[in-house]
Design a protein around this motif. Structure first.
Motif, PDB file in Angstrom:
ATOM      1  N   MET A 204      35.918  74.901  15.598  1.00 14.76           N
ATOM      2  CA  MET A 204      35.522  73.500  15.479  1.00 14.76           C
ATOM      3  C   MET A 204      34.678  73.082  16.682  1.00 14.76           C
ATOM      4  SD  MET A 204      37.831  70.130  14.810  1.00 14.76           S
ATOM      5  CE  MET A 204      38.191  69.788  16.506  1.00 14.76           C
ATOM      6  N   CYS A 205      33.517  72.450  16.365  1.00  9.49           N
ATOM      7  CA  CYS A 205      32.609  71.983  17.419  1.00  9.49           C
ATOM      8  C   CYS A 205      33.245  70.795  18.147  1.00  9.49           C
ATOM      9  CB  CYS A 205      31.264  71.566  16.807  1.00  9.49           C
ATOM     10  SG  CYS A 205      30.217  70.609  17.928  1.00  9.49           S
ATOM     11  N   GLY A 206      33.280  70.867  19.477  1.00 11.46           N
ATOM     12  CA  GLY A 206      33.864  69.775  20.272  1.00 11.46           C
ATOM     13  C   GLY A 206      33.009  68.525  20.294  1.00 11.46           C
ATOM     14  N   GLY A 207      31.765  68.627  19.768  1.00 10.72           N
ATOM     15  CA  GLY A 207      30.909  67.437  19.717  1.00 10.72           C
ATOM     16  C   GLY A 207      31.087  66.688  18.415  1.00 10.72           C
ATOM     17  N   CYS A 208      30.807  67.375  17.275  1.00  7.54           N
ATOM     18  CA  CYS A 208      30.821  66.687  15.979  1.00  7.54           C
ATOM     19  C   CYS A 208      32.105  66.929  15.186  1.00  7.54           C
ATOM     20  CB  CYS A 208      29.601  67.098  15.157  1.00  7.54           C
ATOM     21  SG  CYS A 208      29.600  68.845  14.714  1.00  7.54           S
ATOM     22  N   ARG A 209      33.011  67.760  15.720  1.00  6.55           N
ATOM     23  CA  ARG A 209      34.287  68.083  15.056  1.00  6.55           C
ATOM     24  C   ARG A 209      34.100  68.799  13.712  1.00  6.55           C
ATOM     25  NH1 ARG A 209      36.886  67.524  19.416  1.00  6.55           N
ATOM     26  NH2 ARG A 209      38.773  66.349  18.991  1.00  6.55           N
ATOM     27  N   THR A 227      24.633  77.469  19.734  1.00  2.00           N
ATOM     28  CA  THR A 227      24.550  76.030  19.443  1.00  2.00           C
ATOM     29  C   THR A 227      25.222  75.693  18.125  1.00  2.00           C
ATOM     30  OG1 THR A 227      22.389  76.344  18.427  1.00  2.00           O
ATOM     31  CG2 THR A 227      22.388  75.570  20.701  1.00  2.00           C
ATOM     32  N   CYS A 228      25.650  74.426  18.010  1.00  2.00           N
ATOM     33  CA  CYS A 228      26.276  73.963  16.770  1.00  2.00           C
ATOM     34  C   CYS A 228      25.175  73.652  15.763  1.00  2.00           C
ATOM     35  CB  CYS A 228      27.102  72.701  17.064  1.00  2.00           C
ATOM     36  SG  CYS A 228      27.629  71.858  15.549  1.00  2.00           S
ATOM     37  N   PRO A 229      25.232  74.266  14.557  1.00  4.60           N
ATOM     38  CA  PRO A 229      24.179  74.020  13.564  1.00  4.60           C
ATOM     39  C   PRO A 229      24.226  72.588  13.015  1.00  4.60           C
ATOM     40  CG  PRO A 229      25.882  75.449  12.641  1.00  4.60           C
ATOM     41  CD  PRO A 229      26.236  75.230  14.078  1.00  4.60           C
ATOM     42  N   ASN A 230      25.341  71.910  13.178  1.00  2.00           N
ATOM     43  CA  ASN A 230      25.455  70.543  12.654  1.00  2.00           C
ATOM     44  C   ASN A 230      24.853  69.510  13.604  1.00  2.00           C
ATOM     45  OD1 ASN A 230      27.048  71.335  10.315  1.00  2.00           O
ATOM     46  ND2 ASN A 230      28.657  71.763  11.812  1.00  2.00           N
ATOM     47  N   CYS A 231      25.284  69.538  14.876  1.00  2.42           N
ATOM     48  CA  CYS A 231      24.854  68.478  15.783  1.00  2.42           C
ATOM     49  C   CYS A 231      23.935  68.967  16.890  1.00  2.42           C
ATOM     50  CB  CYS A 231      26.056  67.732  16.356  1.00  2.42           C
ATOM     51  SG  CYS A 231      27.037  68.719  17.514  1.00  2.42           S
ATOM     52  N   GLY A 232      23.753  70.277  17.006  1.00  2.00           N
ATOM     53  CA  GLY A 232      22.763  70.797  17.941  1.00  2.00           C
ATOM     54  C   GLY A 232      23.226  70.944  19.377  1.00  2.00           C
ATOM     55  N   VAL A 233      24.503  70.645  19.669  1.00  2.00           N
ATOM     56  CA  VAL A 233      24.949  70.794  21.057  1.00  2.00           C
ATOM     57  C   VAL A 233      25.162  72.271  21.390  1.00  2.00           C
ATOM     58  CG1 VAL A 233      26.081  68.535  21.207  1.00  2.00           C
ATOM     59  CG2 VAL A 233      27.409  70.536  20.462  1.00  2.00           C
ATOM     60  N   MET A 234      25.193  72.559  22.701  1.00  2.00           N
ATOM     61  CA  MET A 234      25.485  73.917  23.143  1.00  2.00           C
ATOM     62  C   MET A 234      27.003  74.107  23.122  1.00  2.00           C
ATOM     63  SD  MET A 234      22.971  73.987  26.419  1.00  2.00           S
ATOM     64  CE  MET A 234      23.198  75.678  26.921  1.00  2.00           C
TER      65      MET A 234
HETATM   66 ZN   LIG Z   1      28.545  69.943  16.484  1.00  2.15          ZN
END
Ligand SMILES: [Zn+2]
Length: 242
Positions: A204-209, A227-234
């Motif tokens: 689970m991405c810590g930015g967009c969950r 990088t997260c493919p959903n929100c683009g964060v590293m």
């Molecule tokens: Zn994300």
């Protein structure tokens, strides 16, 4: 064990996010000052109104007094003339005029009393508004001083953080640093939100969950750029993250 560049980048990120917060506090200062000064202007307007009310009242009293004076002069004039009148009808007319003057004077004197009472009220109101204005002016000065102090403190802390940044930046490889910088600066929303977030065992991405592909987590765990493919964060791997 976290790759060194991740550790350094997390420290850099912590500093950068603090700087962003401090800059926002500085940016809010002019608007807060404006708000404080707006409140003072309202007090100022009330004070002006109270002053005007006193002045209007005083003017009205002067007018009534001068009307009374001219009526009394008129009355004296009729009285003087009446002594010389021989004709009965004319004499009665003169007496009638004198009577009328007296009546008018009497009603003007009533009006003067009322005006004097409302002058008292207006003066009391003016005193009250003066006190309120003085208190508000003092408050506003204090607020403006506090805001200036806040801006200076923030500026000093920013300078301190800025001086610490470079050492961390030098410890991060250029490709990762470029990506980080781009995310940090990209509007909107990203400003103030971390560009580098953890991903844990459950992907689970810590930015967009949202869930990221397992490969993204594996890359992160290997210390590669991920990088997260959903929100683009590293992403960096943290087994304690959810
Ligand atoms: Zn994300």
């Amino acid at each position: 064990m976290q790759p060194e560049w991740i550790e350094k980048l997390l420290k850099l990120q912590d500093i950068d996010l603090r700087i962003i917060k401090l800059r926002r506090q500085i940016e809010a200062v002019p608007e807060e000052k404006k708000q404080a000064e707006k409140e003072l202007r309202e007090n100022e307007e009330n004070l002006e109104k109270a002053k005007q009310a006193v002045a209007d009242n005083e003017k009205a009293i002067k007018k009534v007094e001068s009307d009374i004076e001219s009526l009394k002069a008129k009355e004296r004039d009729f009285a003087a003339k009446s002594t010389m009148i021989k004709d009965n009808q004319e004499y009665r007319a003169a007496l009638h005029q004198i009577e009328e003057c007296k009546n008018k004077v009497s009603s003007l004197e009533d009006k003067e009393l009322e005006l004097m009472e409302s002058l008292e009220t207006a003066r009391a109101q003016l005193e009250k508004e003066k006190k309120e204005y003085d208190a508000a002016a003092k408050r506003t000065r204090q607020m403006v001083d506090d805001l200036d102090l806040r801006a200076r403190n923030c500026q000093e802390r920013i300078a301190k953080f800025e001086s610490e940044r470079e050492a961390y930046r030098q410890a991060v490889p250029a490709d990762k640093l470029n990506r980080y910088d781009r995310i940090l600066q990209s509007p909107p929303g990203r400003a103030g939100r971390p560009p580098l977030v953890p991903v844990g065992r459950n992907n689970m991405c810590g930015g967009c969950r949202m869930n990221v592909p397992a490969q993204a987590r594996i890359d992160a765990a290997n210390g590669a750029l991920s990088t997260c493919p959903n929100c683009g964060v590293m992403l960096y791997y943290d087994e304690n993250a959810h």
